[in-house]
Design a protein around this motif. Structure first.
Motif, mmCIF file in Angstrom:
data_model
loop_
_atom_site.group_PDB
_atom_site.id
_atom_site.type_symbol
_atom_site.label_atom_id
_atom_site.label_comp_id
_atom_site.label_asym_id
_atom_site.label_seq_id
_atom_site.Cartn_x
_atom_site.Cartn_y
_atom_site.Cartn_z
ATOM 1 N N GLU A 53 -95.397 3.092 21.526
ATOM 2 C CA GLU A 53 -95.923 3.893 22.847
ATOM 3 C C GLU A 53 -94.333 5.510 21.883
ATOM 4 N N PHE A 54 -93.179 4.055 21.294
ATOM 5 C CA PHE A 54 -92.033 4.532 21.040
ATOM 6 C C PHE A 54 -92.271 5.515 19.913
ATOM 7 N N LEU A 55 -92.565 4.373 19.379
ATOM 8 C CA LEU A 55 -92.814 5.162 17.438
ATOM 9 C C LEU A 55 -93.661 6.462 17.412
ATOM 10 N N GLY A 90 -94.289 7.518 19.729
ATOM 11 C CA GLY A 90 -93.286 9.005 20.757
ATOM 12 C C GLY A 90 -92.701 10.060 19.144
ATOM 13 N N LEU A 91 -92.512 9.364 18.421
ATOM 14 C CA LEU A 91 -90.876 9.575 17.420
ATOM 15 C C LEU A 91 -91.593 10.409 16.635
ATOM 16 N N LEU A 92 -92.839 10.447 16.479
ATOM 17 C CA LEU A 92 -94.198 10.666 15.415
ATOM 18 C C LEU A 92 -94.737 12.061 15.818
ATOM 19 N N ASN A 93 -94.034 12.425 17.862
ATOM 20 C CA ASN A 93 -95.211 12.764 18.422
ATOM 21 C C ASN A 93 -96.946 13.139 17.943
ATOM 22 N N SER A 141 -96.615 7.500 9.673
ATOM 23 C CA SER A 141 -96.088 8.963 9.163
ATOM 24 C C SER A 141 -96.974 9.381 8.669
#
Length: 220
Positions: free
Chosen positions: A210-212, A214-217, A104
């Protein structure tokens, strides 16, 4: 044919975030253990960000070739804990949690740099910012991979200690004894993927990464 220049460039970008990720992961284990009353990691000199204290040569090299890796485990003595099973679960959880936090922070750096206006795209500022952008992007990827990989319930990965907490004591003991074969299980899965063209580890790791991401953009 191996592209030597490409591999050198990849290593130069990924080296710093990888070393930081491995060190923070192991220090997090040691700090939580210390907080719960176990001074073993501190006495062993493992509560430091000096990578020489934490690197496992095979685990580090493996990351550059198969995108999974590990550090030298921090020594933990559960006899110091008031509740050994819960203590081991919390210590195990601290490692992946530290990697997700670090991912993050790298994502914040990525977006700050990406949002920086540069008047001269070919100037000195851009020559500094662009490598930093790549390092931050690599930092997100490295930490998400390490975090997700270590949550796999394959002893002795952290995920096995977390799962063991929720199992009956006798079953948990038998389950954790598989830890002596854990390294061979991981290597076997890698080799199986190379032989069959279908990577079981990849199927387990990359969708959540990849999902995470995407959440972090942040593109992974």
């Amino acid at each position: 044919m191996i592209d030597i220049a490409h591999h050198i460039q990849r290593i130069s970008i990924i080296a710093v975030p990888l070393l930081l990720a491995l060190c923070v992961h192991e220090v997090a284990h040691g700090l939580v253990a210390l907080r719960l009353g176990d001074p073993t990691a501190r006495q062993a000199g493992r509560l430091t960000l000096n990578p020489l204290k934490h690197l496992d040569p095979i685990g580090t090299i493996a990351f550059f070739f198969v995108s999974i890796g590990w550090g030298k485990p921090v020594p933990v003595d559960a006899r110091y804990f008031k509740n050994p099973r819960k203590g081991m679960m919390l210590v195990a959880l601290a490692g992946p949690a530290s990697n997700f936090l670090l991912a993050s922070l790298f994502a914040v750096g990525f977006h700050l740099i990406q949002g920086t206006h540069v008047s001269d795209p070919d100037g000195l500022v851009m020559q500094v910012l662009y490598p930093l952008l790549l390092i931050c992007q690599a930092g997100v990827f490295v930490n998400l991979i390490l975090g997700v990989f270590n949550l796999l319930p394959i002893p002795p990965l952290d995920g096995s200690s977390i799962l063991a907490y929720f199992l009956p004591a006798r079953l948990a003991y038998q389950y954790e004894r598989l830890g002596r074969y854990g390294f061979f299980i991981v290597i076997g899965l890698v080799l199986l993927g190379n032989l069959t063209g279908f990577s079981v580890l990849g199927a387990l790791l990359f969708p959540p990464v990849e999902f995470l991401g995407g959440l972090l953009n942040v593109p992974i």
